[in-house]
Design a protein around this motif. Structure first.
Motif, short mmCIF file in Angstrom:
data_model
loop_
_atom_site.label_atom_id
_atom_site.label_comp_id
_atom_site.label_asym_id
_atom_site.label_seq_id
_atom_site.Cartn_x
_atom_site.Cartn_y
_atom_site.Cartn_z
N ILE A 1 0.83 -1.20 0.00
CA ILE A 1 0.00 0.00 0.00
C ILE A 1 0.87 1.25 0.00
O ILE A 1 1.88 1.32 0.70
CB ILE A 1 -0.93 0.00 1.23
CG1 ILE A 1 -1.97 -1.13 1.09
CG2 ILE A 1 -1.63 1.34 1.39
CD1 ILE A 1 -2.90 -1.23 2.27
N TYR B 1 -4.26 6.56 4.55
CA TYR B 1 -5.27 7.42 5.19
C TYR B 1 -5.85 8.36 4.15
O TYR B 1 -5.15 8.84 3.26
CB TYR B 1 -4.63 8.21 6.33
CG TYR B 1 -5.53 9.28 6.93
CD1 TYR B 1 -6.52 8.94 7.84
CD2 TYR B 1 -5.36 10.62 6.60
CE1 TYR B 1 -7.34 9.91 8.40
CE2 TYR B 1 -6.18 11.60 7.15
CZ TYR B 1 -7.17 11.24 8.06
OH TYR B 1 -7.98 12.20 8.60
N ARG C 1 -7.19 2.30 5.33
CA ARG C 1 -7.26 1.03 4.60
C ARG C 1 -5.96 0.29 4.80
O ARG C 1 -4.88 0.85 4.61
CB ARG C 1 -7.48 1.31 3.11
CG ARG C 1 -7.26 0.12 2.15
CD ARG C 1 -8.40 -0.87 2.23
NE ARG C 1 -8.59 -1.62 0.99
CZ ARG C 1 -8.01 -2.79 0.70
NH1 ARG C 1 -7.16 -3.34 1.54
NH2 ARG C 1 -8.28 -3.40 -0.44
N ASP C 2 -6.04 -0.97 5.25
CA ASP C 2 -4.84 -1.80 5.29
C ASP C 2 -4.96 -2.86 4.21
O ASP C 2 -5.75 -2.70 3.27
CB ASP C 2 -4.61 -2.39 6.69
CG ASP C 2 -5.69 -3.36 7.15
OD1 ASP C 2 -6.53 -3.78 6.32
OD2 ASP C 2 -5.69 -3.72 8.35
N THR C 3 -4.20 -3.93 4.28
CA THR C 3 -4.19 -4.90 3.19
C THR C 3 -5.49 -5.70 3.09
O THR C 3 -5.72 -6.36 2.08
CB THR C 3 -3.02 -5.87 3.34
OG1 THR C 3 -3.09 -6.50 4.63
CG2 THR C 3 -1.68 -5.15 3.19
N ARG C 4 -6.34 -5.62 4.10
CA ARG C 4 -7.60 -6.37 4.03
C ARG C 4 -8.84 -5.54 4.36
O ARG C 4 -9.87 -5.69 3.71
CB ARG C 4 -7.54 -7.58 4.97
CG ARG C 4 -8.86 -8.36 5.00
CD ARG C 4 -8.73 -9.72 5.64
NE ARG C 4 -10.01 -10.41 5.65
CZ ARG C 4 -10.19 -11.67 6.05
NH1 ARG C 4 -9.15 -12.37 6.48
NH2 ARG C 4 -11.39 -12.22 6.03
N TYR C 5 -8.74 -4.66 5.34
CA TYR C 5 -9.94 -3.97 5.83
C TYR C 5 -9.91 -2.48 5.53
O TYR C 5 -8.85 -1.87 5.41
CB TYR C 5 -10.10 -4.18 7.34
CG TYR C 5 -10.20 -5.63 7.74
CD1 TYR C 5 -11.39 -6.33 7.57
CD2 TYR C 5 -9.10 -6.29 8.28
CE1 TYR C 5 -11.49 -7.67 7.93
CE2 TYR C 5 -9.19 -7.63 8.65
CZ TYR C 5 -10.38 -8.32 8.47
OH TYR C 5 -10.47 -9.64 8.81
N LYS C 6 -11.11 -1.91 5.44
CA LYS C 6 -11.26 -0.46 5.24
C LYS C 6 -12.28 0.06 6.25
O LYS C 6 -13.41 -0.42 6.31
CB LYS C 6 -11.73 -0.15 3.83
CG LYS C 6 -11.92 1.35 3.56
CD LYS C 6 -12.50 1.60 2.18
CE LYS C 6 -11.50 1.29 1.10
NZ LYS C 6 -12.02 1.67 -0.25
N CYS D 1 -12.39 -6.37 2.64
CA CYS D 1 -12.14 -6.28 1.20
C CYS D 1 -11.70 -7.59 0.57
O CYS D 1 -11.71 -7.71 -0.66
CB CYS D 1 -11.11 -5.19 0.93
SG CYS D 1 -11.65 -3.53 1.44
N GLU E 1 -17.18 -3.91 -1.79
CA GLU E 1 -17.61 -3.12 -0.63
C GLU E 1 -19.12 -2.90 -0.63
O GLU E 1 -19.63 -1.78 -0.57
CB GLU E 1 -16.86 -1.79 -0.60
CG GLU E 1 -15.36 -1.96 -0.50
CD GLU E 1 -14.59 -0.65 -0.56
OE1 GLU E 1 -15.21 0.41 -0.37
OE2 GLU E 1 -13.37 -0.69 -0.79
N MET F 1 -8.91 -1.46 13.74
CA MET F 1 -8.86 -0.45 12.69
C MET F 1 -9.07 0.95 13.26
O MET F 1 -8.48 1.93 12.79
CB MET F 1 -9.90 -0.75 11.62
CG MET F 1 -9.62 -2.01 10.81
SD MET F 1 -8.05 -1.94 9.89
CE MET F 1 -8.43 -0.69 8.67
#
Length: 226
Positions: free
Chosen positions: A78, A122, A142-147, A175, A181, A198
């Motif tokens: 990311i 961010y 947002r990380d590698t899986r969740y937002k 995600c 989404e 998160m």
């Protein structure tokens, strides 16, 4: 604005768009020396126009270095738009000023991602319900899986923003399971731990960059536990 008289006196960057012969449109970010009109870099999505062997051959013959993730390959690393400037300076062999946010993406582009690369981005949109975009005010991470997104829906007195009385709302997306989404799992008890994690990442990032939150994490977590 005065016209620069020497190379490297001023550089400009902006998005430009064009259309291919088959009607396919694309957009690129161009960085240009305002004096010589030399183009330092072009940054774009890896659309079909970048798979042409003719372009790659031309680049090789003219010693133009390409730094991009090849079409068809997958990268879960990311990056954020504040990483562009340090990346350009890195490739130009210039020092990155201490006041500049972001980090050079060069090792990521060269497939040697550092172990301490921050896999988090961010985003904040200030102009609540403005006439042009009609997008409501929000921020999130947002990380590698969740937002995680917080729609605070407040104009905050910004010129051009328009209050509409919309209530605030949290959104959380998995995600991996829900890449489009479509399912908000912010209130799903099965994701309570993920939401808390998160939220901590969001608070830490906002504190790091000096952004002012519109949410109260203590109250949010209390409501989550209720």
């Amino acid at each position: 604005m005065l016209v620069p008289l020497r190379p490297d006196e001023r550089w400009s960057l902006d998005f430009v768009s064009d259309q291919l012969a088959d009607g396919h449109r694309f957009r690129i970010l161009a960085i240009v020396d305002d004096c010589t009109r030399e183009c330092l870099a072009l940054v774009a999505d890896n659309g079909s126009e970048f798979t042409s062997n003719a372009i790659l051959t031309w680049a090789d013959q003219n010693r133009v270095e390409w730094h991009y993730i090849a079409p068809g390959s997958v990268s879960r690393d990311i990056a954020c738009n504040v990483d562009f400037a340090p990346t350009f300076l890195d490739y130009a062999g210039l020092p990155v000023p201490s006041y500049m946010q972001g980090r050079s993406m060069r090792p990521v582009l060269e497939k040697r991602t550092p172990a301490d690369w921050e896999q988090l981005t961010y985003h904040r949109y200030w102009m609540h319900n403005d006439e042009i975009h009609e997008c409501w005010a929000h921020y999130g991470v947002r990380d590698t899986r969740y937002k995680l997104i917080y729609w605070y829906n407040d104009d905050l007195g910004q010129l051009g923003a328009r209050p509409n009385g919309a209530p605030p709302e949290w959104e959380l997306f998995d995600c991996d399971k829900d890449p489009h989404e479509l399912t908000n799992v912010a209130a799903d008890p099965a994701y309570a731990g993920i939401f808390k994690d998160m939220l901590a990442k969001l608070d830490a990032k906002m504190a790091e960059i000096g952004d002012v939150p519109e949410h109260d994490s203590v109250a949010v977590l209390a409501g989550l536990a209720a």
